[in-house]
Design an enzyme around this catalytic site. Structure first.
Site, PDB file in Angstrom:
ATOM      1  N   GLY A  94      49.876  20.590  50.461  1.00 44.44           N
ATOM      2  CA  GLY A  94      49.498  19.268  50.926  1.00 44.44           C
ATOM      3  C   GLY A  94      48.013  19.093  51.138  1.00 44.44           C
ATOM      4  O   GLY A  94      47.190  19.683  50.440  1.00 44.44           O
ATOM      5  N   HIS A  95      47.674  18.273  52.125  1.00 45.71           N
ATOM      6  CA  HIS A  95      46.301  17.858  52.402  1.00 45.71           C
ATOM      7  C   HIS A  95      45.425  19.034  52.810  1.00 45.71           C
ATOM      8  O   HIS A  95      44.351  19.259  52.245  1.00 45.71           O
ATOM      9  CB  HIS A  95      46.350  16.811  53.521  1.00 45.71           C
ATOM     10  CG  HIS A  95      45.052  16.158  53.852  1.00 45.71           C
ATOM     11  ND1 HIS A  95      44.328  15.423  52.943  1.00 45.71           N
ATOM     12  CD2 HIS A  95      44.356  16.098  55.022  1.00 45.71           C
ATOM     13  CE1 HIS A  95      43.238  14.947  53.527  1.00 45.71           C
ATOM     14  NE2 HIS A  95      43.222  15.349  54.785  1.00 45.71           N
TER      15      HIS A  95
END
Length: 286
Positions: free
Chosen positions: A261-262
């Site tokens: 993810g981020h």
């Protein structure tokens, strides 16, 4: 060995982490929201055997001590001015810059102002293209279009502990690989007096980053810095299209996607470090 230092820049006491030999090629690490240089804790030791690595906390984040809101305008222009002063203060004359999230508009402002100082760019979910912005930005866009109290207050949901944990774990195939230390520290920083309104100011000011995207892209086309875009492909805020878009302006940009993810460093620090070393070895040594 990592050293923890501070230096004065125009009324700010900028905290930074530093490792590696100062005569080695320099790498400047710029963090994003809502974190600090702590996010680089796993990456710095992996790079320091070859590079002089420096990671400051931006004004309003981490351990950097800055004037309160009202005495200092928390905008990305001003964050870049302070970090530009920091680079001068510690004597970084030429460096590669690693940009993540908010670090991208800060780092790209530095590059536009002093393009000859930038040896290379590593963008880890650091966006410079409209197509990289997901629908997750819609509540913030609403505030850009109508900066009412109602729209501003609606953004406080981004500052809750639950929202921070979600940013760290969304898109991660195995959440047990995400240490709680990072998001717990970020949540502590977010609860400090005055911090919420500083972050809301920056949410509102982010529209000026989007307006500067064409300027950043012109810099890419004109100066053709070597670029490694290494991206957590499941990022809920910055889409893979934002990484691919670098090739439009820099055709030989290297684009790599990771199944995370981020906060890609939380799960893929080793993979990112290896990719950076291979990339920079080519740029610094031909």
């Amino acid at each position: 060995m990592v050293h923890y230092r501070s230096t004065d820049v125009d009324g700010h006491r900028v905290f930074y982490r530093e490792a590696g030999e100062r005569q080695s090629p320099a790498v400047l690490l710029l963090h994003g929201f809502p974190t600090s240089s702590h996010m680089f804790r796993e990456l710095i030791p992996r790079l320091a055997d070859r590079y002089h690595v420096v990671a400051p906390d931006l004004p309003g984040f981490g351990n950097t001590v800055s004037p309160p809101r009202g005495q200092f305008e928390y905008s990305f222009d001003n964050l870049a001015r302070v970090i530009g002063g920091f680079v001068e203060a510690i004597g970084l004359n030429r460096y590669a810059v690693y940009v993540f999230d908010y670090g991208a508009p800060v780092g790209f402002r530095l590059a536009v102002k002093n393009p000859d100082r930038i040896s290379a760019i590593i963008s880890q979910n650091g966006n410079a293209y409209v197509e990289g912005l997901s629908d997750g930005w819609n509540p913030i866009r609403a505030y850009w279009e109508d900066p009412s109290t109602r729209n501003r207050e609606a953004l406080r949901s981004f500052l809750t502990p639950e929202a921070t944990i979600w940013q760290y774990t969304h898109g991660v195939s195995d959440a047990t690989r995400v240490a709680p230390d990072g998001y717990s520290l970020d949540n502590y920083y977010l609860t400090r007096p005055g911090m919420a309104d500083i972050q809301l100011d920056l949410f509102g000011d982010y529209k000026n980053n989007v307006e500067l995207y064409p300027t950043f892209q012109q810099y890419f086309r004109t100066h053709r810095p070597p670029v490694l875009a290494i991206w957590g492909k499941n990022d809920p805020f910055f889409l893979p299209a934002g990484a691919e878009a670098y090739r439009r302006d820099i055709p030989d940009a290297q684009v790599t996607f990771l199944d995370t993810g981020h906060f890609a460093l939380e799960t893929h620090a080793q993979e990112i470090a290896v990719a950076i070393k291979i990339f920079l070895a080519g740029e610094f040594h031909g």
